[in-house]
Scaffold this motif. Sequence first.
Motif, PDB file in Angstrom:
ATOM      1  N   ILE A 248       0.830  -1.214   0.039  1.00 55.50           N
ATOM      2  CA  ILE A 248      -0.055   0.038  -0.087  1.00 55.50           C
ATOM      3  C   ILE A 248       0.880   1.132   0.003  1.00 55.50           C
ATOM      4  O   ILE A 248       0.615   2.296  -0.776  1.00 55.50           O
ATOM      5  N   SER A 249       1.871   1.296   0.692  1.00 53.77           N
ATOM      6  CA  SER A 249       2.764   2.453   0.943  1.00 53.77           C
ATOM      7  C   SER A 249       3.409   2.478  -0.452  1.00 53.77           C
ATOM      8  O   SER A 249       3.550   3.777  -0.873  1.00 53.77           O
ATOM      9  N   VAL A 250       4.254   1.653  -0.818  1.00 49.72           N
ATOM     10  CA  VAL A 250       5.039   1.810  -2.052  1.00 49.72           C
ATOM     11  C   VAL A 250       4.185   2.284  -3.304  1.00 49.72           C
ATOM     12  O   VAL A 250       4.608   3.240  -4.041  1.00 49.72           O
ATOM     13  N   GLY A 251       2.925   1.624  -3.484  1.00 44.83           N
ATOM     14  CA  GLY A 251       2.032   1.916  -4.266  1.00 44.83           C
ATOM     15  C   GLY A 251       1.787   3.461  -4.435  1.00 44.83           C
ATOM     16  O   GLY A 251       1.678   4.080  -5.258  1.00 44.83           O
ATOM     17  N   SER A 252       1.403   3.857  -3.287  1.00 46.70           N
ATOM     18  CA  SER A 252       0.938   5.404  -3.232  1.00 46.70           C
ATOM     19  C   SER A 252       1.785   6.127  -3.397  1.00 46.70           C
ATOM     20  O   SER A 252       1.705   7.145  -4.190  1.00 46.70           O
ATOM     21  N   ILE A 253       3.216   5.876  -2.910  1.00 43.31           N
ATOM     22  CA  ILE A 253       4.138   6.907  -3.192  1.00 43.31           C
ATOM     23  C   ILE A 253       4.726   6.730  -4.488  1.00 43.31           C
ATOM     24  O   ILE A 253       4.760   7.867  -5.275  1.00 43.31           O
TER      25      ILE A 253
END
Length: 478
Positions: free
Chosen positions: A205-210
């Motif tokens: 979730i974090s990597v995708g959002s960034i």
Amino acid sequence: MNRGIVLAILSIGTLMAAVDTTIVLLALPSMTISLHTDLYHTIWVLLVYLLVLSVLSTQSGRIGDIVGRSKVYNLGFVIFTLSSLMCGLSSDVYELIAFRFTQAIGGAFLTANSYAIIADYFPPNERGRAYGITSVGWNVGALVGIVLGGVLTTFLGWQYIFFINVPIGAVAVVLGVKNLKDVNTHKSSLDISGTVLLGTSLTLISVGSILIASNGVTMPEVAAILLGIAFLPAFIYNEMKVKNPVINVSLFKEKLLSFSLAASFLQGIGGLSITFLLIMYLQGVRGLSPLDSSLLLTPGYVVASVLAPFMGRFADKGKPGAVAGVGLLFIFASLMIYYFALTPTTPFPEILGITVITGIGSSMFWPSNAAAVMFNAPKQYYGSVSGVSRTLGSIGTALSYVLSITVATLAIPRYVAFEIFLGTNVLDGSVDSTFVNGLHFAFLVSAVIILAASIFSVMGGGTKKETRKNEITVKDRE
């Protein structure tokens, strides 16, 4: 045990973590030139730290519950300090990112257990003041990071933003080993399957959002986010079945705890985006240097630092949720002022005054929210709940960055938004108004998020009228 020394040690740890969140921001352009790389690589020096904190904080708190919070906290100091030294000695951007990764592991050990250690040493009616004092460490650290980052980078070099942690960390390790002792430990096993599932979910979730903020919306990034979300039901099912879960999901049946954690998460998104948005405005529209921009933001941090211990005392009187909620209304008011009044030529004294309003709100929210969260947490889950709180805050920080960059790119090209964010570009006057209008929309979105956080805070309740006391235990599933 001298509680004053305990608070000092915890404040040093909080200060170090805060310094390394903000100090890197102003040094990114210098790092890019010195390490012969580009902004898209250098930005990960900042983002990898936030990502690791997001993924590891909950697990780090749970490890503290099992093996001892003080042991894990002191180990965090050691890892953080040694990693800081290696960051400063890095010869290329990949080494620097790798050591920032390990530095963040130490930071997770520190931040995930600090709330819990205070809950170990202080009774509920004294915790608000204690959280207020440690939040001074956070605000002073953020202030020192912003200003000192510009000074050190300008006159000594970016390496010294990491070297400065070494003597502070060395002193903290000695004090921590000597004075911090484990008060509450609970023998149980670590939930490996839950750790892997939660870590995988948060990472995706974090990597995708960034990456969406960096590259725009593409199928791989969207797929990563959806896959991360898909892991959450599996994680929850796992936690309901294992004997010693990372997060005891029955804790969230306690509505007051859930409301307070929700407020922390939403404040992370809406409140921290203010700093990102103002930096882009001051550097991109007004043409200020990163150092001058940081100096203009300083008064808000000073106000928050001075007032936080006093606001914590108000929280100790029995209504931390209400105090936190009112603080968020101050932040909401500052966002609405930016929405209605910010223009390409707004006088700097007016902006300075708005930062003071934000600082007052922050001083009320942080110690009060921490008191509300930990009051509603059972003793054997202090570390886990503290870790959950830090995890939600770190995810909120990452999402606030995503929100800021994404909204900026509605008005200007993505690469220009990056360069403005890092202080390496200034907008042409012909697009200033368009860009500021885009910022208005971002401030409005943030204001709505903060208003929701305020409602959750008030619903988080108080500490005096609750029939449930924090000493209760959650029945273990056999």
